[in-house]
Design an enzyme around this catalytic site. Structure first.
Site, PDB file in Angstrom:
ATOM      1  N   SER A  98       0.854  -1.202   0.000  1.00  0.00           N
ATOM      2  CA  SER A  98       0.000   0.000   0.000  1.00  0.00           C
ATOM      3  C   SER A  98       0.886   1.248   0.000  1.00  0.00           C
ATOM      4  O   SER A  98       2.088   1.164   0.282  1.00  0.00           O
ATOM      5  CB  SER A  98      -0.865  -0.029   1.268  1.00  0.00           C
ATOM      6  OG  SER A  98      -1.459   1.221   1.504  1.00  0.00           O
ATOM      7  N   TYR A 101      -3.727  -0.658   9.948  1.00  0.00           N
ATOM      8  CA  TYR A 101      -3.524  -0.897   8.514  1.00  0.00           C
ATOM      9  C   TYR A 101      -2.110  -0.479   8.108  1.00  0.00           C
ATOM     10  O   TYR A 101      -1.401  -1.206   7.411  1.00  0.00           O
ATOM     11  CB  TYR A 101      -4.571  -0.103   7.729  1.00  0.00           C
ATOM     12  CG  TYR A 101      -4.571  -0.368   6.238  1.00  0.00           C
ATOM     13  CD1 TYR A 101      -5.204  -1.493   5.707  1.00  0.00           C
ATOM     14  CD2 TYR A 101      -3.950   0.510   5.353  1.00  0.00           C
ATOM     15  CE1 TYR A 101      -5.216  -1.729   4.338  1.00  0.00           C
ATOM     16  CE2 TYR A 101      -3.958   0.283   3.986  1.00  0.00           C
ATOM     17  CZ  TYR A 101      -4.595  -0.842   3.484  1.00  0.00           C
ATOM     18  OH  TYR A 101      -4.596  -1.072   2.121  1.00  0.00           O
TER      19      TYR A 101
END
Ligand code: NAD
Length: 255
Positions: A147, A160
């Site tokens: 990410s 996350y």
């Protein structure tokens, strides 16, 4: 040495993609089928839509229904996947979740649920397939979905960010151990893509506008946008690429 002009073909290969029923996982499945691979989708729910996309390419698709929050499902996944087409050659660790919450309010349950899928499962599923690949000495490819928050801190998504930073670290750590076994471990770091994962972000007009205005490409990405990188890293063309995280981000990190 004779030049192989079919470097990007996945003909004769089998790929297992986690989280294959929606978004980026579905896009990767379709791209692999188009490149000639047999595809296995591991998912919580039926992958009917993915199966239909693959059928359009005349490709082969098998689904394995599994809750990837629990590493106890791994032996069944490996067994069913190996049974489907003989051997898995490519593993894509794509399944992932995100929970948005102020850091001061994050609960232990929410923290663990994100880490369990995004980090713990990525490691132990990779380990399970790599064991077989080391033993049969035929190599393999692992592609982890990282990410922008493997590079940056993000806002209101601390678990996350921790998990995706771990994914980039693991990609390097595993490459260091397994490259000598002809196993390529790499990652793709998608930028801001229009999928379920970013639905809330895109609904928030102010955040959506802020994000869009700093993407040099001037648009959100789509599952089709990561197809090329996913095929490339799974193919013979990437044989000497190890431990690298490739950003597919419309230029986000260049700003
Ligand atoms: P998505 O929500 O459509 O896909 C997530 C997938 O993970 C779904 O198929 C879902 O069923 C699966 N999944 C979640 N929990 C599961 C569980 N317990 N068991 C089995 N499967 C489970 O969103 P997406 O954007 O396609 O996300 C795919 C990956 O890409 C994720 O790892 C996400 O973090 C990553 N990513 C997305 C973006 C983006 O902008 N969309 C950016 C960077 C990284």
């Amino acid at each position: 040495m004779a030049q192989n002009f079919n470097l990007f073909s996945l003909e004769g290969k089998t790929a297992l993609v986690t989280g294959a029923n929606t978004g980026l996982g579905q896009g990767i499945c379709a791209a692999y089928a188009a490149a000639g691979a047999n595809v296995i989708g591991a998912a919580r729910r039926s992958c009917q839509e993915t199966a239909e996309k693959i059928a359009a390419y005349g490709g082969k698709f098998t689904e394995i229904i599994a809750d990837l929050s629990d590493i106890n499902v791994i032996p069944r996944i490996v067994e069913e996947a190996d049974k489907a087409y003989g051997r898995v050659d490519i593993l894509v660790n794509n399944a992932g979740i995100i929970k948005r919450c102020d850091a001061v309010d994050v609960t232990v349950e929410d923290w663990d649920s994100v880490i369990d899928i995004n980090e713990r499962m990525v490691f132990f599923l990779s380990q399970a397939f790599a064991k077989g690949w080391v033993a049969d000495n035929k190599g393999g490819k692992i592609i982890n979905i990282a990410s922008m928050l493997s590079y940056q801190g993000g806002i209101r998504v601390p678990a996350y960010t921790a998990s995706k930073s771990a994914v980039m670290g693991l990609t390097k750590a595993l490459a260091n151990e397994w490259a000598k076994h002809n196993i390529n471990v790499n990652a793709i770091a998608p930028g801001y893509m229009a999928t379920n994962n970013t639905q809330n972000l895109r609904r928030d007009e102010q955040r959506s506008e802020e994000i869009l205005s700093r993407i040099p490409a001037g648009r959100w990405g789509t599952p089709e946008d990561i197809a090329g990188a996913a095929v490339f890293l799974a193919s013979d063309a990437a044989a000497y690429i190890h431990g690298f995280t490739l950003a597919v981000d419309g230029g986000w990190l260049a700003r």
